[in-house]
Design an enzyme around this catalytic site. Structure first.
Site: not given
Lengths: 433, 118
Positions: A118, A175, A348
């Site tokens: 990520d 994230h 996610s």
């Protein structure tokens, strides 16, 4: 195929190799020797593809946009996805049975590593720091993971890009930290939250700067993770690219000394009836999202190839988000002034939850192959919402094989480990006679 | 329609992103020039909230600019947006495509990734 054959092909097209993947000696980045006016990478790539006896695959190395798809721990009572008591109007027991899984096998084996592929992980977060992977080779440069997109600081996979507005996923490296928390935030430390695999390790592999990256760097990040970790978690979608396809295949073929590394990928949040790339890769496990009432989250992409769903947020009014770790720093993150957020979600969040449950399964039986892990997760999933799910032979377009059940999966893995030990004992006995 | 191929040799179709243009800054100081250019034209915190698509993004020596008609105007878009000192560091504009199904943007640099048969 000899190197001279490859060279002749490149020379004929006026191309030169600038670098070779450090993880796959057959994969090379090439550029035109002399950039002619109008020379296009598209045309050159397609000319290479035509030489199918020499070239396996070729594509422009785009600078690509990616779409990031969202115990005695004091915030555990908010983590309904692990233990749903009906908090805030949700329905009790619509969760992954974390408590049952932990009763059987604890929070996992600290030798099992989950790679979070990520935009970086906050390595010093108080609820993540002690679960961050440490390279057993103390002389290695990748002490705690690697950054594939920052040539100036490649051995530091922390979040680095922050641009206003500072809670925007696309312009900030915010994230990966919540994803890491869902998978393996430290449990039983009297702080914050607990990850589903709260005793396993997190390998941060930074492959985005905010949400852009060259295709080959992301592919190499996947290959690196496949060699170092036991489970891969990818909470993003992309335009299809053969180097990424090849990297996922490599992880399942070469990872874990040939047992293969299972790859979990979020299906995407586009309200679509087909799942996004690379969750639709034949060797990836596509993970969608279900809400706190046991129904598919309305945004969660579904359809052919969906493997299972994990509890996450929903767009419907009143539905709960996921509480997890957040990037520290007063002005950054999903919760701008806190090290935790309660508004994470999307597919996610479902993908690292699935990855964490796979880590618990491997903690119970480390000899399982990547597809055996997937089979256990599918066979033990709960067939939620049978009315709308329309399960046929155990599978549904809306829910795949159902909602992940960590307790049942760990129990099944422990059972298979016992069977293997008994069989090995019988074989050894027969040999001694 | 422009396209490239998947690992199974299936065509992946592209559209030209008419409102986007990529910029490559050349030379050893290209990445530094790109960072300076980005800081010069990126909107501040309050203004940034108004944009659905960020008007400018930067990665390494590349910048991606989003503005109505940017692809056709190309050089004019770049020159009008950048401080004069940095215009001379621009090596070339780069086309930006949108992949048909994902609708994600792809900047075509001059590089190709190829994998040889063993």
């Amino acid at each position: 195929m000899s190197p001279s054959t490859h060279r002749k092909l490149l020379d004929g097209l006026g191309l030169a190799v600038t670098r070779t993947s450090e993880f796959d000696s057959q994969t090379k980045v090439v550029v035109p020797v002399a950039l002619k006016h109008g020379a296009r990478a598209l045309d050159l790539a397609n000319r290479l593809v035509e030489a199918e006896d020499v070239v396996d695959h070729a594509a422009p190395n785009f600078l690509a946009e990616f779409r990031k798809t969202t115990v005695n721990d004091p915030l555990f009572k908010q983590q309904w996805h692990l233990h749903n008591t009906g908090q805030n109007g949700g329905r009790a027991n619509e969760d992954v049975r974390a408590a049952g899984a932990w009763a059987l096998g604890g929070g996992g084996d600290p030798h099992i590593v989950i790679a979070i592929i990520d935009d970086g992980v906050d390595l010093k977060h108080p609820d993540l720091a002690s679960n961050i992977w440490r390279n057993p080779d103390r002389s290695a440069k990748d002490r705690h993971g690697r950054d594939f997109v920052d040539d100036r600081d490649p051995w530091n996979p922390e979040p680095k890009v922050f641009n206003p507005p500072y809670n925007d996923t696309n312009t900030n490296d915010i994230h990966g930290t919540p994803c890491a928390g869902v998978a393996a935030a430290v449990g039983n430390n009297r702080k914050g939250v607990a990850g589903i695999a709260h005793a396993c390790r997190i390998l941060p592999v930074k492959v985005f700067a905010a949400n852009f990256a060259p295709n080959n760097r992301l592919a190499d990040g996947i290959r690196y993770a496949g060699l170092k970790a036991d489970v891969l978690s990818c909470s993003w979608s992309a335009a299809p690219h053969p180097d990424i396809e090849s990297a996922i295949r490599d992880a399942t073929e070469r990872g874990r000394h040939g047992h293969g590394t299972p790859v979990f990928v979020a299906t995407g949040n586009e309200y679509a009836s087909q799942i996004a790339f690379p969750s639709n890769h034949a060797r990836a496990f596509a993970v969608g999202a279900s809400n706190d009432r046991g129904r598919r989250s309305v945004y969660s992409n579904y359809g052919k190839g969906l493997a299972f769903v994990g509890p996450s947020s929903d767009d419907e009014r009143g539905r709960q988000g996921i509480t997890t770790t957040d990037v520290r720093g007063r002005s950054y993150g999903y919760a701008l002034k806190s090290a935790y957020c309660d508004n994470f979600g999307g597919t996610s969040s479902a993908a690292p939850l699935a990855a964490g449950i796979a880590a618990l399964v491997l903690s119970a039986n480390a000899r399982l192959t990547w597809d055996e892990v997937g089979d256990i997760l599918k066979e033990t999933a709960d067939k939620i919402d049978p009315k709308h799910g329309a399960y046929r032979e155990g599978c549904s377009a809306q829910y795949g094989y159902g909602r992940l059940n960590a307790e049942a999966a760990v129990a099944r893995a422990q059972q298979s480990a016992r069977r293997r030990r008994r069989s090995a004992a019988r074989t050894a006995k027969r040999r001694r006679r | 329609m422009p396209h490239y191929y998947s690992a199974l040799r299936e065509p992946i179709e592209l559209e030209l992103a008419t409102d986007d243009i990529g910029v490559r800054f050349g030379g050893k100081r290209g990445p530094a020039a790109a960072r300076r250019a980005f800081r010069a034209i990126a909107p501040g915190p309050r203004a940034a909230r108004a944009f659905k698509v960020p008007p400018v993004r930067q990665f390494h020596r590349f910048m991606i600019m989003h503005d109505s008609g940017a692809a056709e105007a190309q050089v004019a878009s770049i020159v009008s947006a950048l401080p004069r000192k940095l215009v001379s560091r621009v090596e070339r504009p780069l086309p930006v495509f949108i992949e048909k199904h994902s609708r994600l943007r792809l900047v075509a640099t001059e590089e190709v990734v190829a994998s040889n048969r063993a």
